[in-house]
Write an enzyme that holds these catalytic residues in place. Structure first.
Site, mmCIF file in Angstrom:
data_model
loop_
_atom_site.group_PDB
_atom_site.id
_atom_site.type_symbol
_atom_site.label_atom_id
_atom_site.label_comp_id
_atom_site.label_asym_id
_atom_site.label_seq_id
_atom_site.Cartn_x
_atom_site.Cartn_y
_atom_site.Cartn_z
ATOM 1 N N GLU A 30 -9.657 3.693 2.277
ATOM 2 C CA GLU A 30 -9.245 3.794 0.873
ATOM 3 C C GLU A 30 -8.150 2.812 0.486
ATOM 4 O O GLU A 30 -8.033 2.423 -0.675
ATOM 5 C CB GLU A 30 -8.784 5.222 0.565
ATOM 6 N N LYS A 66 -9.837 12.934 8.270
ATOM 7 C CA LYS A 66 -9.271 12.536 9.552
ATOM 8 C C LYS A 66 -9.194 13.731 10.506
ATOM 9 O O LYS A 66 -9.175 14.882 10.057
ATOM 10 C CB LYS A 66 -7.857 11.974 9.348
ATOM 11 N N LYS A 88 0.855 -1.192 0.000
ATOM 12 C CA LYS A 88 0.000 0.000 0.000
ATOM 13 C C LYS A 88 0.888 1.238 0.000
ATOM 14 O O LYS A 88 1.724 1.411 0.889
ATOM 15 C CB LYS A 88 -0.908 -0.010 1.230
ATOM 16 N N ASP A 136 -12.242 7.093 4.067
ATOM 17 C CA ASP A 136 -10.989 6.864 4.789
ATOM 18 C C ASP A 136 -10.637 5.382 4.848
ATOM 19 O O ASP A 136 -9.624 5.011 5.410
ATOM 20 C CB ASP A 136 -11.070 7.456 6.199
ATOM 21 N N ARG A 156 -7.730 -0.314 1.013
ATOM 22 C CA ARG A 156 -8.248 -1.576 0.466
ATOM 23 C C ARG A 156 -8.751 -1.416 -0.967
ATOM 24 O O ARG A 156 -8.749 -2.378 -1.733
ATOM 25 C CB ARG A 156 -9.341 -2.114 1.390
ATOM 26 N N ASP A 186 -2.570 10.394 3.269
ATOM 27 C CA ASP A 186 -3.983 10.028 3.401
ATOM 28 C C ASP A 186 -4.682 11.016 4.324
ATOM 29 O O ASP A 186 -4.563 10.936 5.547
ATOM 30 C CB ASP A 186 -4.109 8.603 3.950
ATOM 31 N N ASP A 207 1.584 6.354 5.459
ATOM 32 C CA ASP A 207 0.612 5.404 4.922
ATOM 33 C C ASP A 207 1.137 4.698 3.670
ATOM 34 O O ASP A 207 0.417 3.914 3.062
ATOM 35 C CB ASP A 207 -0.712 6.108 4.614
#
Length: 499
Positions: A351, A279, A267, A349, A353, A272, A290
């Site tokens: 995202e 967030k 990933k 959030d 996946r 993010d 991230d």
């Protein structure tokens, strides 16, 4: 800084410092006993003064020891001889570096005897990696006053000459793994205005130039993603001016001994914000981490190339940025993934996946035997396992056991969690095949269940490193985990023998 392996007479070594171990109750190790005899009991006479007890954390620097050519001898406390484990051994090594850093010491000889934490291979490898970790410093942006360590060389003295070959093998492996870990840390620690998806693709392309005989890189840009139908991946990046790039790194070793195709997916959310499901401001700056999964895959491919592993390995860096904008995807949207399955967005959030699911589908074209994705995926995993243990999920028991074995070997802790059908029901949707988050608890598990829907054609494992990829606070920064675990997994697949 260079590392060397040799078998030497300690009293004849012209070096700045020799490091030897002392146990509780002032019991000397064999190396310390040898130096004590050479110096006519000089070390024993100083120990009797009570300046060192041999407890973990104790250090005592000796100068101008009679009949010893080294300028200094550092005695380091190791505690009780029969209670030394991996964690304590790392602490012992860290204490030596702390004592040495204060001095203008350039060349060091370590001679640790009577420390039976493992065979010679693992002892040398753990020593090198622990010393390297203790000496690592985060690179500061545009800092012209970079202070490097004074240490030029570290020599590891091998007591038994028969152990020299395996010790040199351990050193070779350790340096390659350290290169992987350091590369992962350096990439992960970069700010998001430098390390964006395009930058990740540049780093991948650098590998094809450096290891041109073994690595080929293909960059999938947004135009190609649209042609492939990677709509979930694209949607995540729609709100950002930094467009997504997926870097596909293909490593082919020489004289392949294992015909399996092994693939890693990382990933790579270079930042993010959470998107429209934004967030909280507190700690949002840490969302530059991230992309630690992609950085770990990048580092692991470096190790494979450095050691010329006889394997076929594919690494995907799923680069993307999740930002708020007029083109951002929304809660309520339904996306058609590359697999053809539809996903209802309940939270933007969740995202990672969405980026991973299309990457996992893309991998099918290579007919991989093993796929391992690495992702800072869920805060729920941090809640469940804390910041010391990564989450493991898999659709194959043998693969799961292989990763657990590599975890035990490297002391990079992971814990297996279930993918029971009860958890899949949490993803039910009235309008799509499933939603992108669960409607209840067990968020780390439902996230893994989501990914599992895209991994039916191969053996797959998912490592959730949300709690272990970086540290917060005063000593904040990337940890480099789980790179050593992944490297060990590849070494095991290569059928290396360590004894």
């Amino acid at each position: 800084m260079n590392f060397f392996i040799k078998s030497c007479f300690l009293d004849k070594e012209k070096t700045d410092c020799i490091v030897v171990s002392v146990f509780e109750l002032s019991e000397l190790s064999d190396s310390a006993i040898y130096l004590d005899k050479c110096s006519n009991g000089h070390i024993t006479s100083l120990i009797k003064l009570g300046d060192i007890q041999g407890k973990i954390g104790d250090t005592l620097m000796l100068y101008k020891v009679p009949k010893i050519l080294s300028k200094r001898i550092l005695l380091v406390g190791c505690g009780k001889k029969d209670e030394i484990n991996i964690i304590r051994f790392k602490k012992i090594l860290k204490n030596t570096i702390h004592a040495i850093k204060k001095k203008s010491i350039k060349n060091i000889v370590y001679s640790f005897s009577n420390i039976n934490i493992d065979n010679i291979y693992w002892m040398i490898r753990r020593m090198v990696l622990s010393l390297k970790e203790s000496l690592y410093e985060t690179i500061k942006i545009n800092n012209t006053n970079i202070k490097n360590t004074n240490i030029h060389s570290i020599t590891l003295n091998i007591i038994k000459k028969n152990d020299l070959f395996i010790a040199k093998t351990a050193l070779k492996h350790a340096l390659a793994i350290d290169h992987a870990i350091t590369s992962t840390k350096n990439l992960s620690n970069l700010p998001p205005n430098i390390c964006n998806p395009l930058y990740l693709s540049y780093k991948a392309q650098e590998l094809s130039k450096k290891y041109e005989n073994n690595i080929v890189v293909e960059i999938i840009d947004i135009k190609k993603m649209k042609e492939l139908g990677m709509n979930a991946y694209i949607a995540v990046g729609n709100g950002s001016k930094n467009k997504p790039f997926m870097s596909v790194i293909k490593y082919s070793g020489n004289n392949i001994v294992n015909k399996k195709i092994i693939a890693f997916v990382g990933k790579g959310l270079t930042f993010d914000s959470g998107g429209i499901s934004i967030k909280p401001a507190l700690h949002m700056h840490e969302m530059k981490y991230d992309m630690c999964g992609a950085a770990a895959v990048y580092g692991t491919l470096i190790m494979a190339a450095e050691l010329q592993l006889p394997l076929t390995v594919i690494g995907i860096l799923s680069g993307c940025e999740n930002m708020v904008g007029s083109h951002s995807f929304r809660p309520g949207d339904v996306l058609t993934t590359m697999s053809g399955q539809t996903v209802e967005i309940l939270n933007t959030d969740a995202e990672g996946r969405l980026v991973l699911c299309d990457s996992l589908t893309y991998l099918e074209r290579f007919s991989p035997d093993i796929v391992i994705d690495v992702a800072t995926l869920t805060g729920a995993c941090v809640t469940a396992l804390g910041e010391s243990v990564s989450g493991l999920f898999s659709n194959n028991e043998e693969l799961s056991n292989q990763l657990l074995h590599a975890s035990q070997e490297t002391d990079d802790k992971i814990w297996s969690l279930p993918l029971f059908s009860e958890y899949h029901k949490e993803l039910n949707s009235n309008i799509a095949d499933f939603s992108n988050i669960g409607r209840g608890k067990a968020g780390a598990i439902t996230a893994a269940c989501f990914l599992s829907k895209f991994t039916k054609k191969y053996n797959w494992a998912h490592l959730d490193i949300a709690g272990t990829a970086w540290k917060s606070g005063k000593k904040s920064g990337a940890t480099g985990r789980p790179v050593e675990l992944l490297c060990q997994f590849l070494l095991n697949q290569s059928n290396y023998i360590y004894n």
